[in-house]
Design an enzyme around this catalytic site. Structure first.
Site, PDB file in Angstrom:
ATOM      1  N   PHE A  12       0.832  -1.199   0.000  1.00  0.00           N
ATOM      2  CA  PHE A  12       0.000   0.000   0.000  1.00  0.00           C
ATOM      3  C   PHE A  12       0.882   1.271   0.000  1.00  0.00           C
ATOM      4  CE2 PHE A  12      -1.874   2.747   3.536  1.00  0.00           C
ATOM      5  CZ  PHE A  12      -2.432   3.664   2.659  1.00  0.00           C
ATOM      6  N   PHE A  35       3.799 -10.810  -0.286  1.00  0.00           N
ATOM      7  CA  PHE A  35       2.968 -11.423   0.765  1.00  0.00           C
ATOM      8  C   PHE A  35       1.671 -10.636   0.922  1.00  0.00           C
ATOM      9  CE2 PHE A  35       2.092 -11.617   5.514  1.00  0.00           C
ATOM     10  CZ  PHE A  35       1.257 -12.723   5.397  1.00  0.00           C
ATOM     11  N   ASN A  99      19.777  -7.143   6.720  1.00  0.00           N
ATOM     12  CA  ASN A  99      20.175  -7.287   5.316  1.00  0.00           C
ATOM     13  C   ASN A  99      20.226  -5.946   4.585  1.00  0.00           C
ATOM     14  OD1 ASN A  99      20.649 -10.070   5.269  1.00  0.00           O
ATOM     15  ND2 ASN A  99      18.452 -10.488   5.159  1.00  0.00           N
ATOM     16  N   TYR A 145       5.115  -7.869  15.867  1.00  0.00           N
ATOM     17  CA  TYR A 145       5.222  -6.636  15.067  1.00  0.00           C
ATOM     18  C   TYR A 145       5.913  -5.540  15.881  1.00  0.00           C
ATOM     19  CZ  TYR A 145       3.619  -2.733  12.109  1.00  0.00           C
ATOM     20  OH  TYR A 145       3.545  -1.625  11.291  1.00  0.00           O
ATOM     21  N   TYR A 159      24.014   0.260  13.900  1.00  0.00           N
ATOM     22  CA  TYR A 159      24.790   0.343  12.643  1.00  0.00           C
ATOM     23  C   TYR A 159      25.284   1.782  12.431  1.00  0.00           C
ATOM     24  CZ  TYR A 159      24.264  -4.313  10.579  1.00  0.00           C
ATOM     25  OH  TYR A 159      24.370  -5.659  10.300  1.00  0.00           O
TER      26      TYR A 159
HETATM   27  P1  NAD Z   1       1.508  -3.503   3.283  1.00  0.00           P
HETATM   28  O1  NAD Z   1       1.254  -4.806   3.933  1.00  0.00           O
HETATM   29  O2  NAD Z   1       0.578  -3.040   2.212  1.00  0.00           O
HETATM   30  O3  NAD Z   1       2.976  -3.442   2.682  1.00  0.00           O
HETATM   31  C1  NAD Z   1       4.035  -4.243   3.130  1.00  0.00           C
HETATM   32  C2  NAD Z   1       4.797  -4.739   1.916  1.00  0.00           C
HETATM   33  O4  NAD Z   1       5.935  -5.504   2.374  1.00  0.00           O
HETATM   34  C3  NAD Z   1       3.956  -5.681   1.040  1.00  0.00           C
HETATM   35  O5  NAD Z   1       4.112  -5.328  -0.306  1.00  0.00           O
HETATM   36  C4  NAD Z   1       4.542  -7.045   1.346  1.00  0.00           C
HETATM   37  O6  NAD Z   1       4.363  -7.961   0.295  1.00  0.00           O
HETATM   38  C5  NAD Z   1       5.985  -6.704   1.622  1.00  0.00           C
HETATM   39  N1  NAD Z   1       6.660  -7.718   2.450  1.00  0.00           N
HETATM   40  C6  NAD Z   1       6.233  -8.276   3.603  1.00  0.00           C
HETATM   41  N2  NAD Z   1       7.131  -9.157   4.057  1.00  0.00           N
HETATM   42  C7  NAD Z   1       8.165  -9.141   3.177  1.00  0.00           C
HETATM   43  C8  NAD Z   1       9.401  -9.851   3.091  1.00  0.00           C
HETATM   44  N3  NAD Z   1       9.757 -10.754   4.019  1.00  0.00           N
HETATM   45  N4  NAD Z   1      10.214  -9.584   2.050  1.00  0.00           N
HETATM   46  C9  NAD Z   1       9.867  -8.688   1.095  1.00  0.00           C
HETATM   47  N5  NAD Z   1       8.708  -7.997   1.113  1.00  0.00           N
HETATM   48  C10 NAD Z   1       7.870  -8.225   2.149  1.00  0.00           C
HETATM   49  O7  NAD Z   1       1.557  -2.445   4.474  1.00  0.00           O
HETATM   50  P2  NAD Z   1       1.746  -0.855   4.447  1.00  0.00           P
HETATM   51  O8  NAD Z   1       0.642  -0.285   5.230  1.00  0.00           O
HETATM   52  O9  NAD Z   1       2.032  -0.373   3.099  1.00  0.00           O
HETATM   53  O10 NAD Z   1       3.059  -0.720   5.341  1.00  0.00           O
HETATM   54  C11 NAD Z   1       4.349  -0.464   4.785  1.00  0.00           C
HETATM   55  C12 NAD Z   1       5.343  -0.214   5.912  1.00  0.00           C
HETATM   56  O11 NAD Z   1       4.923   0.922   6.685  1.00  0.00           O
HETATM   57  C13 NAD Z   1       5.473  -1.380   6.882  1.00  0.00           C
HETATM   58  O12 NAD Z   1       6.830  -1.514   7.257  1.00  0.00           O
HETATM   59  C14 NAD Z   1       4.665  -0.943   8.071  1.00  0.00           C
HETATM   60  O13 NAD Z   1       5.128  -1.529   9.258  1.00  0.00           O
HETATM   61  C15 NAD Z   1       4.872   0.565   8.052  1.00  0.00           C
HETATM   62  N6  NAD Z   1       3.756   1.248   8.742  1.00  0.00           N
HETATM   63  C16 NAD Z   1       2.525   1.341   8.159  1.00  0.00           C
HETATM   64  C17 NAD Z   1       1.493   1.967   8.834  1.00  0.00           C
HETATM   65  C18 NAD Z   1       0.124   2.133   8.237  1.00  0.00           C
HETATM   66  O14 NAD Z   1      -0.772   2.637   8.919  1.00  0.00           O
HETATM   67  N7  NAD Z   1      -0.140   1.783   7.015  1.00  0.00           N
HETATM   68  C19 NAD Z   1       1.719   2.484  10.117  1.00  0.00           C
HETATM   69  C20 NAD Z   1       2.969   2.334  10.680  1.00  0.00           C
HETATM   70  C21 NAD Z   1       3.999   1.732   9.976  1.00  0.00           C
END
Ligand code: NAD
Ligand code: UDP
Length: 310
Positions: A12, A35, A99, A145, A159
């Site tokens: 997203f 995923f 990584n 999480y 790092y």
């Molecule tokens: P999302 O689930 O849509 O996006 C996460 C993406 O990471 C997906 O495309 C998924 O396929 C990929 N992914 C997951 N595990 C993986 C792996 N092992 N290797 C490679 N790719 C992998 O969620 P989002 O809302 O877009 O969140 C993106 C980031 O922002 C995340 O790190 C999340 O913790 C952080 N975040 C989001 C929010 C929110 O409200 N949306 C709030 C706080 C933090």
């Protein structure tokens, strides 16, 4: 033109970030294991010669030698998705950070970690300031999480201190917008999809718990500004919209804006569900000259349109 790596770029937030970076004229490599991400989120970028998709799991090392910036977003973010395979979630956060920090160390790239307001847990300080250490249950169902993200912040700092890596840490508060999955499980997408289908909106608990919802475009602007700060600014910095709403207030807005005939259905509150959340964004305002511009009603209209046409 910079060479920029975006992990989780098919998700997203990641897909909006890739679009912004491509529009700014950069070369973007999107690493994702799909995923919770989807090819449809990046379909509009795939014919662009400056965009590259690499199917890759960040638990595994990634080999490259020419990268200027890394945005590390890979990690499922919705409770139902991050609890689906909790061990995988924590490995994604921790191994993924190691990584990607390894790539930064090898290439000299600047690296930004997408951390979260969840590191404050069920906060007793309100609104949450960056200096607050949080109130996180280390052994609960949200811990994979929360603690994974906390450990990633620690790794980033170590790092930086030990290897001089140029880092940035942002703490993102609840963000919503187009390209969330209809079955994402988070509250805004759940309510909008339920309302559009005239199904009752599922309120967990009493609905009096609060969150502060940020529209995705505001977040992306903030992220890019953080990356562009000088090397002396590393954060952590909160990025969120300080307007706070209860889940009952949110449900009422969604029903009104969709014109739905849906009612409310009360369900049990999940374990460790934070009672309140609201960012203090003084630091972001001072350092970035940034604050959110899109109020909840306006952002909701965009996501409602998106799901109407989905
Ligand atoms: P999302 O689930 O849509 O996006 C996460 C993406 O990471 C997906 O495309 C998924 O396929 C990929 N992914 C997951 N595990 C993986 C792996 N092992 N290797 C490679 N790719 C992998 O969620 P989002 O809302 O877009 O969140 C993106 C980031 O922002 C995340 O790190 C999340 O913790 C952080 N975040 C989001 C929010 C929110 O409200 N949306 C709030 C706080 C933090
Ligand atoms: N929530 C709800 N109904 C839903 C989904 C979530 O009432 O259908 C509640 C949830 O219990 C929490 C809030 O909405 O109190 C925000 O949940 P979300 O999963 O979106 O984000 P997080 O809890 O991670 O902030």
């Amino acid at each position: 033109m910079k060479n920029i790596l975006v992990t989780g770029g098919a998700g997203f937030i990641g897909s909006h970030l890739c679009t912004r970076l491509i529009n700014d004229g950069h070369h973007v490599i999107c690493l994702d294991n799909l995923f919770t991400g989807a090819k449809r989120n990046i379909a509009h970028l795939e014919s662009n010669p400056n965009f590259e998709f690499v199917l890759h799991d960040v638990e595994l090392p990634y080999e490259t030698d020419n990268i200027d910036e890394i945005y590390n977003l890979a990690c499922p973010a919705s409770p139902i998705h991050y609890q689906y395979d909790a061990i995988k979630t924590i490995k994604t956060s921790v191994m993924g950070a190691i990584n990607m920090l390894g790539v930064a160390k090898k290439t000299g790239a600047k690296i930004l970690q997408a951390s979260t307001s969840e590191i404050y847990g069920d906060p007793v300080v309100h609104p949450q300031v960056e200096s607050y250490w949080g109130n996180v249950n280390p052994v609960g169902i949200r811990s994979c999480y929360d603690e994974g993200k906390r450990c990633a912040e620690t790794l980033f700092m170590d790092y930086h201190r030990q290897n001089g890596i140029r880092i940035k840490i942002i703490r993102i508060f609840n963000t919503y917008g187009p390209r969330m999955l209809p079955n994402d499980g988070r509250v805004v997408s759940n309510f909008v999809v339920q309302a559009l289908q005239n199904r009752d909106l599922t309120i967990y608990g009493s609905g009096q718990q609060t969150r502060s919802f940020q529209y995705v475009d505001d977040l992306i602007e903030g992220m890019v500004r953080v990356m562009n700060t000088g090397d002396d600014f590393i954060g952590p910095v909160n990025l969120g919209n300080p307007s706070e709403f209860s889940m009952l207030e949110l449900a009422e807005k969604v029903i009104k804006l969709t014109g739905s005939s849906a009612k409310l259905q009360f369900k049990p509150l999940p374990h460790d569900d934070p009672k309140q959340r609201k960012p203090d964004i003084t630091l972001a305002k001072e350092v970035l000259g940034w604050e959110p511009r899109i109020p909840l009603d306006e952002g909701l209209k965009h996501i409602i349109n998106y799901f109407r046409n989905y």
